[in-house]
Motif scaffolding. Structure first.
Motif, PDB file in Angstrom:
ATOM      1  N   ASP A 285      -2.343  10.278  -9.671  1.00 17.54           N
ATOM      2  CA  ASP A 285      -3.167   9.218 -10.295  1.00 17.54           C
ATOM      3  C   ASP A 285      -3.066   7.911  -9.514  1.00 17.54           C
ATOM      4  O   ASP A 285      -4.069   7.243  -9.258  1.00 17.54           O
ATOM      5  N   VAL A 286      -1.831   7.550  -9.128  1.00 18.24           N
ATOM      6  CA  VAL A 286      -1.642   6.281  -8.401  1.00 18.24           C
ATOM      7  C   VAL A 286      -2.362   6.339  -7.050  1.00 18.24           C
ATOM      8  O   VAL A 286      -3.044   5.374  -6.657  1.00 18.24           O
ATOM      9  N   LEU A 287      -2.250   7.468  -6.360  1.00 22.82           N
ATOM     10  CA  LEU A 287      -2.923   7.582  -5.051  1.00 22.82           C
ATOM     11  C   LEU A 287      -4.440   7.454  -5.221  1.00 22.82           C
ATOM     12  O   LEU A 287      -5.113   6.792  -4.431  1.00 22.82           O
ATOM     13  N   ARG A 288      -4.960   8.048  -6.302  1.00 20.11           N
ATOM     14  CA  ARG A 288      -6.418   7.940  -6.566  1.00 20.11           C
ATOM     15  C   ARG A 288      -6.797   6.500  -6.879  1.00 20.11           C
ATOM     16  O   ARG A 288      -7.799   5.993  -6.375  1.00 20.11           O
ATOM     17  N   GLU A 289      -5.972   5.848  -7.718  1.00 19.13           N
ATOM     18  CA  GLU A 289      -6.247   4.429  -8.046  1.00 19.13           C
ATOM     19  C   GLU A 289      -6.311   3.594  -6.777  1.00 19.13           C
ATOM     20  O   GLU A 289      -7.024   2.600  -6.715  1.00 19.13           O
ATOM     21  N   ARG A 290      -5.527   3.995  -5.755  1.00 20.34           N
ATOM     22  CA  ARG A 290      -5.496   3.236  -4.501  1.00 20.34           C
ATOM     23  C   ARG A 290      -6.578   3.683  -3.523  1.00 20.34           C
ATOM     24  O   ARG A 290      -6.529   3.363  -2.338  1.00 20.34           O
ATOM     25  N   GLY A 291      -7.517   4.509  -3.997  1.00 17.60           N
ATOM     26  CA  GLY A 291      -8.688   4.843  -3.188  1.00 17.60           C
ATOM     27  C   GLY A 291      -8.563   6.090  -2.330  1.00 17.60           C
ATOM     28  O   GLY A 291      -9.454   6.388  -1.535  1.00 17.60           O
ATOM     29  N   LEU A 292      -7.479   6.838  -2.493  1.00 17.17           N
ATOM     30  CA  LEU A 292      -7.351   8.062  -1.704  1.00 17.17           C
ATOM     31  C   LEU A 292      -7.980   9.232  -2.473  1.00 17.17           C
ATOM     32  O   LEU A 292      -8.019   9.229  -3.700  1.00 17.17           O
ATOM     33  N   VAL A 293      -8.447  10.232  -1.727  1.00 19.52           N
ATOM     34  CA  VAL A 293      -8.956  11.454  -2.353  1.00 19.52           C
ATOM     35  C   VAL A 293      -7.768  12.395  -2.485  1.00 19.52           C
ATOM     36  O   VAL A 293      -7.035  12.608  -1.520  1.00 19.52           O
TER      37      VAL A 293
END
Ligand SMILES: Cc1cc2nc3c(=O)[nH]c(=O)nc-3n(C[C@H](O)[C@H](O)[C@H](O)COP(=O)(O)O)c2cc1C
Length: 174
Positions: free
Chosen positions: A25-33
């Motif tokens: 979730d955190v990686l997605r929040e930071r714009g990563l796929v």
């Protein structure tokens, strides 16, 4: 450029899976796929910019599925695909000495893969519930008498994942 990260996990009782979900979730929040998968389902790593691999420690060993993953994907991981590692462990106390001991156990396991140069290694704490013990552990009185505990520190886990998001961003050259 799209940064696609694989978050792969092994989990016997679900606590490491929950940690992996928060990391994803955190990686997605930071714009990563992010691709989120049980490690046993992963076949190929081509197309990923980085991997996060999480698994618990049981009886001083890192989960077998995680060790198998490292063996299976040795070539691409040794060739420079960044891999960050985390381990669930510690169900006794959240103090420094205990954390160091868990880290020592994990380091011992990772030393079996001398070619592996993780981008980051993190101990995330474990969850224990005596009611969920499975055979043969359910037969061990010392384990059955231990209180239920959850030592996962969500603030620290989110901070670690944010740091990974930074590391996995491509270096922009002007
Ligand atoms: C029988 C048993 C053995 C364990 N052995 C270890 C161990 O050797 N080292 C450690 O740090 N944690 C150990 N733990 C703690 C687990 O790593 C912790 O409960 C973790 O959160 C389990 O992850 P899971 O819910 O994803 O399966 C053990 C837990 C159990 C129930």
């Amino acid at each position: 450029m799209e940064i696609k990260v694989l978050v792969a996990y092994a989990s016997t009782h679900g606590s490491t899976q929950e940690v992996a979900e928060v990391v994803a979730d955190v990686l997605r929040e930071r714009g990563l796929v992010v691709d989120f998968q049980p490690v046993r389902n992963v076949r190929i790593l081509a197309g990923y910019s980085a991997v996060v691999l999480g698994a618990p420690l049981y009886m001083f060993h890192w989960h077998k599925a995680a060790r198998h993953f490292l063996t299976q994907h040795r070539k691409i991981l040794a060739d420079g695909l960044p891999v960050a590692i985390f381990a669930g462990g510690s169900i006794e106390t959240a103090d420094e000495t205990e954390w160091r001991e868990v880290r020592r156990q994990l380091d011992q396991e990772l030393a079996k893969f001398p070619w592996l140069k993780p981008a980051s290694v993190e101990i995330v704490g474990g969850r224990f519930d005596p009611k969920k013990l499975r055979f043969p552990y359910s037969l061990i009185p010392a384990l059955r008498q231990m209180p239920a505990r959850d030592l996962r520190d969500w603030t620290a886990i989110r901070a670690w994942a944010s740091q990974l998001a930074e590391e996995f961003q491509p270096v922009v050259v002007h």
